[in-house]
Design a protein around this motif. Structure first.
Motif, short mmCIF file in Angstrom:
data_model
loop_
_atom_site.label_atom_id
_atom_site.label_comp_id
_atom_site.label_asym_id
_atom_site.label_seq_id
_atom_site.Cartn_x
_atom_site.Cartn_y
_atom_site.Cartn_z
N ASP A 168 0.84 -1.19 0.00
CA ASP A 168 0.00 0.00 0.00
C ASP A 168 0.88 1.24 0.00
O ASP A 168 2.11 1.16 0.02
CB ASP A 168 -0.99 0.00 1.18
N LEU A 169 0.25 2.39 -0.06
CA LEU A 169 0.97 3.66 -0.16
C LEU A 169 1.90 3.87 1.01
O LEU A 169 3.06 4.26 0.85
CB LEU A 169 -0.05 4.80 -0.25
N MET A 170 1.42 3.60 2.21
CA MET A 170 2.22 3.81 3.40
C MET A 170 3.51 2.97 3.37
O MET A 170 4.60 3.47 3.62
CB MET A 170 1.41 3.47 4.65
N GLN A 171 3.37 1.68 3.06
CA GLN A 171 4.54 0.82 3.09
C GLN A 171 5.53 1.19 1.99
O GLN A 171 6.75 1.14 2.20
CB GLN A 171 4.12 -0.65 2.93
N LEU A 172 5.03 1.58 0.82
CA LEU A 172 5.92 1.99 -0.26
C LEU A 172 6.76 3.19 0.17
O LEU A 172 7.97 3.24 -0.07
CB LEU A 172 5.12 2.35 -1.51
N MET A 173 6.14 4.16 0.82
CA MET A 173 6.88 5.34 1.27
C MET A 173 7.92 4.98 2.33
O MET A 173 9.05 5.46 2.30
CB MET A 173 5.91 6.40 1.80
N LEU A 174 7.54 4.12 3.27
CA LEU A 174 8.47 3.72 4.33
C LEU A 174 9.65 2.92 3.78
O LEU A 174 10.77 3.00 4.29
CB LEU A 174 7.74 2.92 5.41
N ASN A 175 9.39 2.15 2.72
CA ASN A 175 10.46 1.35 2.12
C ASN A 175 11.55 2.21 1.50
O ASN A 175 12.69 1.74 1.34
CB ASN A 175 9.89 0.42 1.04
N VAL A 176 11.21 3.43 1.12
CA VAL A 176 12.20 4.31 0.46
C VAL A 176 12.46 5.55 1.29
O VAL A 176 12.83 6.60 0.76
CB VAL A 176 11.73 4.69 -0.96
N LYS A 177 12.26 5.45 2.60
CA LYS A 177 12.50 6.58 3.49
C LYS A 177 13.99 6.98 3.46
O LYS A 177 14.87 6.13 3.49
CB LYS A 177 12.09 6.22 4.91
N VAL A 178 14.24 8.28 3.35
CA VAL A 178 15.60 8.81 3.38
C VAL A 178 15.69 9.89 4.46
O VAL A 178 14.67 10.38 4.95
CB VAL A 178 16.01 9.40 2.01
N SER A 179 16.87 10.26 4.81
CA SER A 179 17.08 11.28 5.84
C SER A 179 17.12 12.67 5.21
O SER A 179 17.30 12.81 3.99
CB SER A 179 18.39 11.01 6.58
N GLU A 180 16.99 13.67 6.06
CA GLU A 180 17.12 15.05 5.58
C GLU A 180 18.51 15.28 5.00
O GLU A 180 18.68 16.03 4.03
CB GLU A 180 16.87 16.03 6.74
N GLU A 181 19.50 14.62 5.58
CA GLU A 181 20.88 14.76 5.10
C GLU A 181 21.02 14.18 3.68
O GLU A 181 21.70 14.76 2.83
CB GLU A 181 21.82 14.02 6.05
N ASP A 182 20.34 13.05 3.43
CA ASP A 182 20.36 12.46 2.09
C ASP A 182 19.81 13.42 1.06
O ASP A 182 20.33 13.54 -0.06
CB ASP A 182 19.55 11.16 2.05
N VAL A 183 18.72 14.09 1.43
CA VAL A 183 18.10 15.04 0.51
C VAL A 183 19.04 16.22 0.23
O VAL A 183 19.20 16.65 -0.91
CB VAL A 183 16.76 15.55 1.09
N LYS A 184 19.68 16.70 1.28
CA LYS A 184 20.64 17.81 1.10
C LYS A 184 21.79 17.42 0.20
O LYS A 184 22.37 18.25 -0.51
CB LYS A 184 21.16 18.27 2.47
N ASN A 185 22.12 16.12 0.23
CA ASN A 185 23.24 15.63 -0.60
C ASN A 185 22.81 15.27 -2.02
O ASN A 185 23.59 14.70 -2.78
CB ASN A 185 23.88 14.42 0.07
N GLY A 186 21.53 15.56 -2.36
CA GLY A 186 21.09 15.40 -3.75
C GLY A 186 20.36 14.12 -4.08
O GLY A 186 20.31 13.73 -5.26
#
Length: 512
Positions: A281-299
């Motif tokens: 489901d939508l929730m599990q898909l999002m949790l499976n690809v969860k990243v940190s704020e630091e990952d986002v800052k690194n592109g």
């Protein structure tokens, strides 16, 4: 008798007069935007705050304003919301460029109300822009693949069965009369929470309105007369200040309720106290690809932060509730008011059940007349009155110059009721939708168009199809003595809604 010089010095008076003259000159210059480009428009005025007072006094006027002004000025015209010029375009050829071919120039829907929705919902698909929007969209898109939707089919059918069970009780105890908005609202909330988040909220049970339904309704009770909304429309730079104070135009208790609900669902997955991790489901898909704020800052180009997961879960619940509810209300009303159409659709439903052994994913999606009825109902009562795009750079399309920063608005409701494109546009005629190749997708786009169209379109259509098939398989739909006559009067809030309450009646079919 006091003279002006007894109150203030001549220098002060000259300064005040100079300031007033400069402000008036600045406003006058702002109001030359359309005149300098030979774009027809109503003459703005100070007392009318441009043309904004007309909408502030009657927000519902937007559903008729666009059609009237298109007839008056043609397919391109302007309107001023205080000092902000809004370019309204009804030309399908120009719209095709904006939505599809020149999407990179028009990637965002709006440049206001992006940061005053609450910390979490500021990170939702509706509020994000640029690389953040691309990353979230690409992460969520696989959720709505055919395989994922097919896996959710059983849950949607179960929720629809609950709705039928409730209506059977209504038929036995209340003569079949039911409130369409309330019934389909509860169904929509059950489906989105169960299928997308594995949350059994049981909103269809009992007479009393559950808290989750009360909170969902609160989310869509925002008034255009809210002082903060008016201030941001008039002075967009104020949004930055409200954002610093974490102000939200949505009720705080509603935001906290859905945030807490989402956090509980996430915690259940983390704790391993259930088999929810195995759920697609939508929730599990999002949790499976969860990243940190630091990952986002690194592109990072894929994945979502915890805050983005919470925000997008909230917006999916709320958007799935309101738009699908309205679509079901209008469709049920149209079928109840047109018995010949209802009978023809019931015949197709029975043939499909017989052929496929039930209401299967493939069976429902192959029902041509059902699709025609849904498309026509979505045209007649378009979910959204207007949509918008913001020009990221100067561009000229078909001779029309659109400067960087210009807000382009597309009058969906007006175009769907324009007799230039539709014969008897205010009549419910499913046959007009028989061959969609003959209908310009820039004239009829209830879910938007291009890369930024509604991501949940296929999910919503599957829910509508299953719900209406279950309903018409077991019941005949009829109007009540006080049901409003067609065409329905509509109001504009976040979406198009029926102005009056809609009571309908269910009559158990003899084959049940």
């Amino acid at each position: 008798m006091l003279s002006p010089l007894d109150v203030l010095s001549i220098e002060t008076w000259m300064l005040l007069i100079s300031v007033v003259v400069l402000i008036r000159f600045y406003i006058h210059k702002k109001w030359q935007f359309f005149k300098n480009r030979n774009i027809p428009h109503d003459q703005p005025s100070l007392l009318g705050l441009g043309s904004f007072i007309a909408f502030m006094g009657d927000p519902d006027a937007m559903v008729t304003y666009d059609l009237e002004h298109k007839q008056k000025y043609g397919p391109v015209f302007g309107v001023y919301f205080w000092l902000s010029p809004i370019l309204v375009i009804c030309d399908p050829e120009i719209l095709k460029q904006i939505f599809i071919k020149e999407f990179s120039t028009f990637p965002n829907r709006q440049n206001k109300f992006l940061k005053v929705n609450g910390k979490e919902m500021n990170a939702s698909l509706l509020s994000t822009t640029g690389d953040q929007w691309k990353r979230i969209r690409s992460t969520l898109t696989p959720t709505f693949s055919s395989a994922k939707l097919k896996a959710m089919m059983g849950i949607i059918e179960q929720c629809s069965d609950e709705a039928s069970k409730s209506l059977k009780m209504v038929a036995d105890t209340k003569g079949g009369r039911f409130d369409a908005k309330e019934t389909f609202g509860r169904l929509s909330l059950d489906v989105i929470c169960s299928a997308a988040f594995s949350a059994n909220v049981h909103s269809q049970e009992g007479e009393e309105t559950p808290k989750i339904v009360q909170m969902a309704k609160k989310a869509f009770d925002i008034s255009f007369t809210n002082p903060v909304i008016l201030l941001i429309i008039m002075f967009p730079w104020l949004e930055t200040i409200f954002h610093k104070f974490d102000y939200s135009i949505f009720p705080r208790d509603m935001l906290n309720y859905f945030k807490s609900l989402t956090e509980v669902l996430i915690q259940k997955r983390r704790s391993g106290s259930s088999n929810l991790k195995q759920r697609v489901d939508l929730m599990q898909l999002m949790l499976n690809v969860k990243v940190s704020e630091e990952d986002v800052k690194n592109g990072a180009t894929k994945g979502m932060t915890l805050n983005e997961i919470i925000g997008n879960s909230m917006i999916m619940m709320l958007a799935g509730y309101e738009t699908t509810k309205s679509a079901l209300v209008f469709l049920a009303y149209n079928l109840a008011a047109h018995k010949d159409v209802q009978e023809k659709l019931q015949q197709e439903i029975e043939e499909t059940i017989k052929e496929h052994g039930g209401l299967t994913y493939d069976g429902i999606n192959n029902m041509k007349y059902l699709t025609m009825c849904i498309n026509e109902s979505l045209r007649l009562y378009t979910p959204v009155a207007r949509n918008a795009r913001i020009a990221e750079k100067d561009i000229t399309i078909n001779g029309l110059n659109i400067p960087k920063g210009t807000e382009v608005q597309v009058p969906f409701y007006g175009m769907c009721h324009d007799d230039e494109y539709w014969d008897e546009p205010f009549e419910f005629k499913p046959e007009r939708m028989e061959d969609m190749n003959k209908i310009d997708p820039m004239v009829y786009m209830p879910f938007g168009a291009g890369p930024r169209n509604c991501i949940g379109m296929r999910f919503a259509l599957m829910e509508i199809k299953m719900a209406i098939c279950k309903l018409l398989h077991e019941f005949d739909l009829d109007v009540c003595e006080d049901t409003p006559s067609a065409p329905l009067k509509v109001v504009f809030r976040d979406t198009i809604r029926a102005k009056d309450d809609i009571s309908l009646k269910v009559i158990p079919r003899c084959n049940q």
